[in-house]
Design a protein around this motif. Structure first.
Motif, short mmCIF file in Angstrom:
data_model
loop_
_atom_site.label_atom_id
_atom_site.label_comp_id
_atom_site.label_asym_id
_atom_site.label_seq_id
_atom_site.Cartn_x
_atom_site.Cartn_y
_atom_site.Cartn_z
N UNK A 113 -17.37 -2.53 15.26
CA UNK A 113 -16.81 -1.17 15.24
C UNK A 113 -15.80 -1.04 14.10
N UNK A 114 -15.43 0.20 13.83
CA UNK A 114 -14.35 0.43 12.88
C UNK A 114 -13.02 0.11 13.56
N UNK A 115 -12.11 -0.49 12.82
CA UNK A 115 -10.76 -0.71 13.35
C UNK A 115 -9.76 -0.17 12.32
N UNK A 116 -8.54 0.03 12.80
CA UNK A 116 -7.46 0.41 11.89
C UNK A 116 -6.61 -0.83 11.62
N UNK A 117 -6.38 -1.07 10.35
CA UNK A 117 -5.56 -2.22 9.97
C UNK A 117 -4.24 -1.72 9.42
N UNK A 118 -3.16 -2.35 9.84
CA UNK A 118 -1.86 -2.03 9.26
C UNK A 118 -1.53 -3.11 8.24
N UNK A 119 -1.23 -2.68 7.03
CA UNK A 119 -0.89 -3.62 5.97
C UNK A 119 0.51 -4.16 6.23
N UNK A 120 0.62 -5.46 6.35
CA UNK A 120 1.90 -6.08 6.70
C UNK A 120 2.68 -6.56 5.49
N UNK A 121 1.99 -6.72 4.37
CA UNK A 121 2.68 -7.16 3.16
C UNK A 121 1.90 -6.75 1.92
N UNK A 122 2.63 -6.35 0.90
CA UNK A 122 2.01 -6.05 -0.39
C UNK A 122 2.15 -7.22 -1.34
N UNK A 126 -4.10 -9.77 -2.97
CA UNK A 126 -5.18 -9.04 -2.31
C UNK A 126 -4.70 -7.69 -1.78
N UNK A 127 -3.39 -7.49 -1.75
CA UNK A 127 -2.86 -6.23 -1.19
C UNK A 127 -1.78 -5.64 -2.09
N UNK A 128 -1.71 -6.14 -3.33
CA UNK A 128 -0.66 -5.67 -4.24
C UNK A 128 -0.72 -4.15 -4.41
N UNK A 129 -1.93 -3.60 -4.36
CA UNK A 129 -2.07 -2.16 -4.57
C UNK A 129 -1.99 -1.34 -3.29
N UNK A 130 -1.63 -1.97 -2.18
CA UNK A 130 -1.56 -1.27 -0.90
C UNK A 130 -0.12 -1.35 -0.40
N UNK A 131 0.39 -0.20 0.03
CA UNK A 131 1.80 -0.21 0.47
C UNK A 131 1.94 -0.87 1.83
N UNK A 132 3.06 -1.54 2.04
CA UNK A 132 3.35 -2.10 3.35
C UNK A 132 3.37 -0.98 4.37
#
Lengths: 230, 91
Positions: A113-122, A126-132
């Motif tokens: 299923x689809x889930x919602x992920x909360x970004x915990x660290x930028x 792999x997540x530099x472009x995603x805000x915490x």
């Protein structure tokens, strides 16, 4: 940046990863057969999802001994990037490149299923472009995604800011209801201490274009590309 | 010579399969008799060696490296010599 997608007998998300990188993002990507120990020509290795070796014994337990994993280990030691998705995450755990282990989902069911992920660290490549705190909609599909680590390991992960994604509800709360598999502390993805090895249960490669239902997975790959351009 | 290896989830790890089976046993009327259920794996190895001590040490390494994931699992094993096995069967 050149990507290598590792293929084990039983991998089944390898083509999706290859398509995400070479088709959707237009970057050079090649398959690496698991018997090939030489991965020196690649900047980022993708260990894809699937059921390597039929999940025999434990998920990822046998793939870990494939010749290519020695190459993956050396690649990681050199500080180059490794991303393990779903079964790839399980393989990285079994190989000790990431801490902890996977248990059966607490529901005992395979969850797709689809889930919602909360970004915990930028603060990862792999997540530099995603805000915490930013929320991403990305699908999961697994029967053994119930992340487990002992208390000391969890404390260590927290302390070093190694938890990258947590399962959350639409408001970004990491509730028990939003946890699809019983994962410790709603953990969906972690990185190693040096932050160049990343594993996650959700499939960013399946959320690469709006026509697939979500393009949020792109953000992870775009972060990797932005990192390479730095 | 044989090795019998038993792998179960560690006590500190919740075993959802065990819980589901325990629940089913309760439904069957065994609720009072069964306090807990742990589900594990049984692995049988046919060994080539003849020295049980040496075999035991090898099996321990096999468990540590592959047969069990010690982050979540405990293991134990028995080395069974064919003569003893036969004697047991004859009894």
């Amino acid at each position: 940046m050149k990507f290598g997608v590792v293929v084990f007998p039983g991998s089944n998300c390898d083509h999706d990863c290859w398509y995400a990188l070479s088709g959707a993002l237009g970057r050079p990507a090649e398959f690496i057969w698991h018997k090939d120990g030489d991965v020196s020509g690649y900047d980022c290795l993708v260990v894809p999802g699937g059921f390597s070796y039929g999940d025999y014994l434990r998920t990822g337990a046998i793939a870990r001994f494939s010749p290519v994993m020695e190459g993956v280990r050396r690649h990681a030691e050199q500080g180059k990037l490794v991303i393990g998705i779903c079964n790839g995450f399980q393989i990285l755990l079994e190989s000790g490149l990431l801490p902890g282990a996977m248990l059966r989902n607490d529901s005992l069911k395979f969850v797709c299923s689809y889930v919602t992920l909360r970004t915990e660290t930028s603060a990862t490549p792999f997540t530099r472009g995603i805000k915490k705190g930013e929320l991403l909609r990305i699908p999961i599909a697994h029967g053994e995604g119930n992340y487990y680590a002992d208390e000391a390991t969890l404390a260590e992960l927290e302390k070093n800011d190694q938890i990258v994604f947590r399962y959350a509800d639409a408001a970004g709360r990491t509730t028990a209801e939003a946890n699809p598999n019983g994962s410790l502390s709603n953990i969906a993805g972690i990185c190693n201490k040096s932050r160049n090895v990343f594993g996650l249960m959700p499939h960013p490669e399946r959320a690469i274009e709006a026509s697939l239902g979500s393009a949020d997975g792109r953000r992870v790959f775009e972060s990797i590309l932005a990192e390479a351009a730095r | 010579m044989k090795a019998k290896v038993y792998v179960t989830l560690r006590k500190s790890v919740l075993d959802p399969q065990g819980k589901a089976v325990q629940h089913a046993l309760e439904t069957l009327g065994f609720g009072r008799s069964v306090k807990d259920v742990r589900i594990g794996k049984y692995i049988e190895l046919e060994l080539t060696g003849t020295d049980p001590a040496k075999a035991g040490e090898e099996v321990r390494v096999m468990c540590e490296k592959l047969l069990a994931n010690t982050v979540i699992e405990d293991y134990r094993y028995e080395i069974v010599e064919p003569a003893r096995e036969a004697a047991k069967a004859a009894r």
